[in-house]
Structure formats: C-alpha cells, structure tokens
Design a protein around this motif. Structure first.
Motif, PDB file in Angstrom:
ATOM      1  N   THR A 176      29.493  55.612  37.530  1.00 19.54           N
ATOM      2  CA  THR A 176      28.808  55.609  36.228  1.00 19.54           C
ATOM      3  C   THR A 176      28.074  54.282  35.998  1.00 19.54           C
ATOM      4  N   ILE A 177      28.701  53.162  36.379  1.00 20.52           N
ATOM      5  CA  ILE A 177      28.056  51.865  36.121  1.00 20.52           C
ATOM      6  C   ILE A 177      26.812  51.643  36.988  1.00 20.52           C
ATOM      7  N   ALA A 178      26.654  52.475  38.020  1.00 15.78           N
ATOM      8  CA  ALA A 178      25.435  52.378  38.835  1.00 15.78           C
ATOM      9  C   ALA A 178      24.376  53.370  38.360  1.00 15.78           C
ATOM     10  N   ARG A 179      24.769  54.301  37.487  1.00 13.79           N
ATOM     11  CA  ARG A 179      23.834  55.369  37.111  1.00 13.79           C
ATOM     12  C   ARG A 179      23.309  55.231  35.676  1.00 13.79           C
ATOM     13  N   GLU A 180      24.204  54.813  34.752  1.00 15.13           N
ATOM     14  CA  GLU A 180      23.796  54.854  33.336  1.00 15.13           C
ATOM     15  C   GLU A 180      23.389  53.477  32.829  1.00 15.13           C
ATOM     16  N   GLU A 181      22.478  53.488  31.865  1.00 16.09           N
ATOM     17  CA  GLU A 181      22.043  52.221  31.270  1.00 16.09           C
ATOM     18  C   GLU A 181      23.191  51.654  30.429  1.00 16.09           C
ATOM     19  N   ILE A 182      23.611  50.428  30.736  1.00 18.94           N
ATOM     20  CA  ILE A 182      24.748  49.826  30.022  1.00 18.94           C
ATOM     21  C   ILE A 182      24.253  49.040  28.809  1.00 18.94           C
ATOM     22  N   PHE A 183      23.143  48.359  28.951  1.00 19.94           N
ATOM     23  CA  PHE A 183      22.561  47.552  27.868  1.00 19.94           C
ATOM     24  C   PHE A 183      23.532  46.461  27.441  1.00 19.94           C
ATOM     25  N   GLY A 184      24.045  45.745  28.422  1.00 22.41           N
ATOM     26  CA  GLY A 184      24.967  44.649  28.161  1.00 22.41           C
ATOM     27  C   GLY A 184      24.957  43.710  29.344  1.00 22.41           C
ATOM     28  N   PRO A 185      25.750  42.617  29.282  1.00 24.59           N
ATOM     29  CA  PRO A 185      25.681  41.583  30.330  1.00 24.59           C
ATOM     30  C   PRO A 185      26.492  41.954  31.573  1.00 24.59           C
ATOM     31  N   VAL A 186      26.112  43.046  32.198  1.00 27.46           N
ATOM     32  CA  VAL A 186      26.884  43.568  33.333  1.00 27.46           C
ATOM     33  C   VAL A 186      25.963  43.768  34.540  1.00 27.46           C
ATOM     34  N   LEU A 187      26.337  43.131  35.656  1.00 28.57           N
ATOM     35  CA  LEU A 187      25.572  43.283  36.901  1.00 28.57           C
ATOM     36  C   LEU A 187      26.431  44.021  37.914  1.00 28.57           C
ATOM     37  N   VAL A 188      25.837  44.948  38.655  1.00 26.17           N
ATOM     38  CA  VAL A 188      26.590  45.575  39.744  1.00 26.17           C
ATOM     39  C   VAL A 188      25.948  45.177  41.070  1.00 26.17           C
ATOM     40  N   LEU A 189      26.785  44.728  41.995  1.00 24.38           N
ATOM     41  CA  LEU A 189      26.296  44.310  43.309  1.00 24.38           C
ATOM     42  C   LEU A 189      26.513  45.444  44.309  1.00 24.38           C
ATOM     43  N   MET A 190      25.458  45.719  45.090  1.00 25.79           N
ATOM     44  CA  MET A 190      25.539  46.758  46.119  1.00 25.79           C
ATOM     45  C   MET A 190      25.031  46.154  47.428  1.00 25.79           C
ATOM     46  N   LYS A 191      25.690  46.522  48.526  1.00 27.50           N
ATOM     47  CA  LYS A 191      25.312  45.954  49.818  1.00 27.50           C
ATOM     48  C   LYS A 191      24.444  46.966  50.571  1.00 27.50           C
ATOM     49  N   ALA A 192      23.361  46.479  51.211  1.00 22.81           N
ATOM     50  CA  ALA A 192      22.509  47.379  51.996  1.00 22.81           C
ATOM     51  C   ALA A 192      22.432  46.877  53.437  1.00 22.81           C
TER      52      ALA A 192
END
Ligand code: NDP
Ligand code: AKG
Length: 488
Positions: free
Chosen positions: A385-401
C-alpha cells in the motif's frame, strides 16, 4: 471589512461585500503546530450563500468580459502590488493555518505575486490565428471567448499559489469566479480576496464562499449557473466533481494525486540526489502532489545512498514553522496526521522495514501539534500500500533496482503520472527516461517537486483530467475557441 465586529471571524465575499453566511454558523481554523490556537473563524455556508455568489458572478461577468484584456490585466497588476506589500502578513497566516515553514510560505506568496503579474501580461497577448479559407474572398480567423462563471475548488497545501494560478487566468480571459477554499486555509484565502478588493475589482467579478466540501464544493460542481470548474485535491473527490460536471455539460479540470518516483542511477551525483530526495520528499512535510514518494535506487549504489540519506534526514529540525531554524512543520490537520500514521502502520504490517522515524518526535511541544518524524521504509515492493497510494506526508519508500531499465519499469508501475525525476550523468539514461516515463513532469537531476508558473503543469494517468494548468496552457481551459468566417 473581512472581520466581523473586530474579531477574527472571516466572512464570505460576495458581490464585492463581506457577508456572514445565512446559516449564522462558523468554523474554527486551527494552527496544526499548536492545536489550542484558533487562527480565525470562517463561515459554514449553505447552498443559498452559493446561489448569491453565482448570481453576483453572472451579473458581473457581463461587464467584465467587455473590458479590454489589458484593462483586466491592470487589475491583476494592482492586486499583485498589494499582495507583495502584504507578503509577510499573508505568509504568516499560511504558516499558522497549515504549518509549512514561514520561509516556504513567503516563497509561495512571492510566487503568487509573480503568477498575478504573468497573467496580467496575458491580457495583451494574441488569442487567435488567421487560417486561410478556401474562399479567396473570405477572411477566416479564430478568437477566444470566456466561459462565463468559473467555480474554483482548492486544497490546503498551496493556499496562495493554487487559488491564484486558477483565479488569475480565469479573470484575465474574461470570466468571473466563485472560489471555495479548503476549510483548513480559509483565512489565507480571505486575505487574497482583500487584495482583490483593494485593487478595485468590480463587485461580483470574484466571490468567495467558505463551507464544507460536501455542501459548497459539491454545490459548485452541480450548480447550473457555473459553466466551468477547476479543482485540485484528492482523486476520490476529483472524480465525483468530474462526474457531476460531465452530467450537466460543464467544462472541468482536475489536478489530483501523485506517487512520484525518483530514480538514482549508478552514475548519479549522490550528494545531489540525496539533497533532492530530502527536499522533494520532505519539504512542506511531504504534502505536495509533486512530492517524492518512491526512491528507486540502483543496487550498486543502494547502501552508500541510503547511508547519506539517513545522515541528512537526521539533521532535519522539526517544529513550529514560525520559529527560525525549523526545516519541517507539522501535518496540516488532525485528519492528515491520522492518515499518515495509518499508512506508517500499514507499511509495517505489510512487511516493509522501518528504517527511520515513524513516530511523533520526542521533546517539548510536539504533542501540542500534529508532528510526525520524517519516515523512511526499505524492502518495499510495488504491491504494498505504501508503494501504491498517495500518503501526503513525510514518508519515503526505498526500492532497489537491478538496472536502470528495471528502475524505469518500477517508476511506471503506478496508477499515477504526475512528476518523476532521474539522477544520472549518462545522456542515454536521461533520454530513455524522458521517453519512457509516463509523467506530465519529467525532471533530470532535479527534485520531483518545484513547478514553474510559466510552464504547463499537470499529470498523466490518474493524476489529472488530462488538461494542463499554468503558463500559456491555461488559456485552453479558461476560454473557448470561436472560428470566425467573414465575407463582405
Ligand atoms: N493534488 C493535490 O495537490 C492534493 C491532494 N490531496 C490528497 O487528498 C487527500 C485528502 O486531502 P483533502 O484535503 O481531504 O482533499 P480533498 O480532495 O477532500 O479536498 C480538496 C478540496 O475539495 C473540497 N471537497 C471535499 N469534498 C468535496 C466534495 N464532495 N465535492 C466538492 N468538493 C469537495 C475540499 O473542501 P473541504 O476542505 O471543506 O473538505 C477542498 O476544498 C490527501 O491526503 C492527499 O492525498 C489533498 C490536497 C491537495
Ligand atoms: O510543486 C509545486 O510547487 C506545486 C505542487 C502542487 O501543485 C501541489 O502539490 O498541489
């Protein structure tokens, strides 16, 4: 006068007069950095108040559209000068109402001044073209006409810039306006109305009705006297507005959410990428539709990037945006605060690793407002969910490629398409990103947030109704083309 009986109660602005709502009810605008502080009271209006505003706007538009564009522009130049003079006062109201730092609020108010001046100049620019007719004795050309009464529904995150980038083009092209500002930032909007009033705009050309989204916002969407609607806010509300407008044949424009990615390639300038991620993701407490939300990092530089990012975030000073040295203020409202916390809990429940933050900061004063620490997750997959929905807050998600190609695929794996950045020194990677990224704003070696008022702004996919705002793009929404064929 805006304020009633010298108190901090702000009235509706209808037909050039400050009037209380017919309901007699009012609502407090609270300082999110200090819940005890009431910044002002705004009207809880009902549909008859909206009817009054629409009627005043329709009457005023008859004379307004007959003015030369340059004369309409002159009013905007005057409003710009007044807003510039009152910049500190307006910015202070903004910081107190929605929490962004005073420095950011001043920057946004200055941008509002520039928006007014830009559109004032539009009053003297060309509006049509001559098209050769197949009849050699005829003259064929296009001109543009206003739409009539425009309804403007705005959010709280840019309480000066967003209202003005809708109001200013609407006015200069000959429309009249009824605005319903977000309830959280009504006082700031009242101050904008005071600038228009002092500039001497003819009564009824601009009107403001406070009230809830479900009553006045919805009322604007459904009002037969409103010919076009410009909205910025959430996807859920935007879609209901679009449907209501479509059902009655009104023109509409929706600017909605984002889930904006930043790609960090193996050849990126890491310091630059870290700074841009922090600024793009956490400035304004992450409450921008263009905010960086997903950080997609090439595996070769994942660890050094992460280390520098966490070091930089640890330096952020959280607090009341009115205080010197504070870098990040609170969430704008209790509702937003609860939403962000719910997303953080969801991230943990779904198996992401909480790397940093996630709580209310410890220290004096933090429980008095809606403060949340800057928060970073890793081990995030695209289905969370945290990668799909707009949070509108000070939250960053890190993803490795594993590769830049995979990073682009992940960046596009979203229903949104507003803004996207890549950090790289490789021209091929830049060009591949420009071509392959499905976003209305594509930025190279620059943060995902940051909009220039003279350039078109808007998103792809679910981020907008596919129109564009700002710059010369605004003329497309706020006018209709008339094709004229003349033969003697
Ligand atoms: N794209 C962007 O820039 C923004 C996106 N958002 C997103 O939306 C989420 C929720 O924020 P929120 O403030 O609730 O956004 P909303 O979409 O609810 O609010 C935006 C504006 O629409 C009004 N509104 C609310 N309901 C209706 C309705 N049924 N019909 C017509 N107008 C309505 C609001 O009025 P009122 O204030 O009275 O509710 C406000 O003026 C955020 O978490 C964020 O994800 C939010 C703000 C800006
Ligand atoms: O990034 C910006 O400056 C503007 C963003 C915006 O329009 C929004 O968040 O609603």
């Amino acid at each position: 006068m805006t304020a009633m009986n010298g108190s901090s109660t702000y009235l509706n602005y209808i037909g050039g007069t400050w009037v209380p709502s017919r309901t007699g009810e009012r609502e407090a605008s609270i300082n999110p950095a200090n819940k005890q502080e009431v910044v002002g009271y705004v009207q809880q209006s009902a549909l008859p108040d909206l009817d009054d505003a629409v009627q005043a706007a329709a009457e005023a538009q008859k004379g307004w559209k007959r003015l030369a564009g340059s004369a309409r522009g002159d009013y905007l130049y005057k409003a710009a000068a007044i807003l510039e003079r009152r910049l500190d006062e307006v910015a202070t109201a903004m910081t107190k109402e929605m929490g962004k730092t005073l420095q950011e609020a001043k920057g946004e108010t200055a941008r509002g001044v520039a928006i007014l001046r830009y559109y004032a100049g539009e009053g003297m620019r060309s509006v049509g073209e001559v098209i050769p007719s197949t009849d050699s004795e005829a003259l064929m050309f296009t001109t543009r006409v206003p739409l009539g009464v425009v309804g403007v529904i705005t959010p709280w995150n840019f309480p000066v810039a967003i209202p003005l980038w809708k109001i200013a083009p609407a006015l200069v092209y000959g429309n009249s306006v009824v605005i319903k500002p977000a309830s959280e930032t009504g006082v700031t909007c009242a101050k904008l109305m005071e600038c228009f009033e002092e500039a001497g705009l003819p009564p009824g050309v601009i009107n403001m009705v406070f009230g809830s989204g479900s009553v006045i916002g919805r009322g604007i969407a459904e009002h037969p006297g409103i010919h076009a609607l410009s909205f910025t806010g959430s996807n859920a509300v935007g879609k209901t507005i679009g449907q209501a407008a479509l059902a009655r044949g009104a023109k509409y424009q929706l600017e909605m959410g984002g889930k904006n990615p930043v790609v960090v390639a193996p050849d990126a300038d890491l310091d630059l990428a870290v700074e841009a991620t922090v600024s793009g993701g956490l400035r304004s407490t992450g409450q921008k539709c263009t905010a960086t939300s997903r950080v997609i990092i090439h595996q070769d530089i994942y660890e050094p990037f992460k280390e520098r990012l966490l070091q930089r975030i640890a330096q952020i000073k959280i607090g009341n945006g009115m205080q010197d040295g504070v870098w990040m203020g609170p969430c704008a409202s209790e509702r937003q605060f609860n939403t962000v916390q719910a997303y953080i809990r969801k991230g943990v429940e779904e198996g992401a690793r909480l790397l940093y933050g996630g709580s209310i900061p410890e220290g004096i004063g933090y429980t008095e407002g809606y403060f949340i620490e800057p928060t970073v997750f890793e081990n995030v997959t695209s289905d969370m969910t945290i990668a799909r929905e707009e949070i509108f807050g000070p939250v960053l998600v890190l993803m490795k490629a594993e590769s830049v190609e995979e990073a682009l695929r992940l960046a596009n794996d979203t229903e949104f398409g507003l803004s996207a950045s890549i950090f790289t020194s490789n021209i091929g990677a830049m060009l591949g990103f420009i071509q392959g990224m499905d976003a209305g704003l594509v930025r190279i070696n620059a943060e995902s947030a940051g909009v220039e008022l003279q350039a078109p702004f808007g998103g792809m996919k679910q981020s907008s109704s596919h129109s564009r705002e700002q710059g010369r793009a605004a003329i497309e929404f706020f006018t209709a083309i008339k094709t004229v064929f003349v033969k003697s």
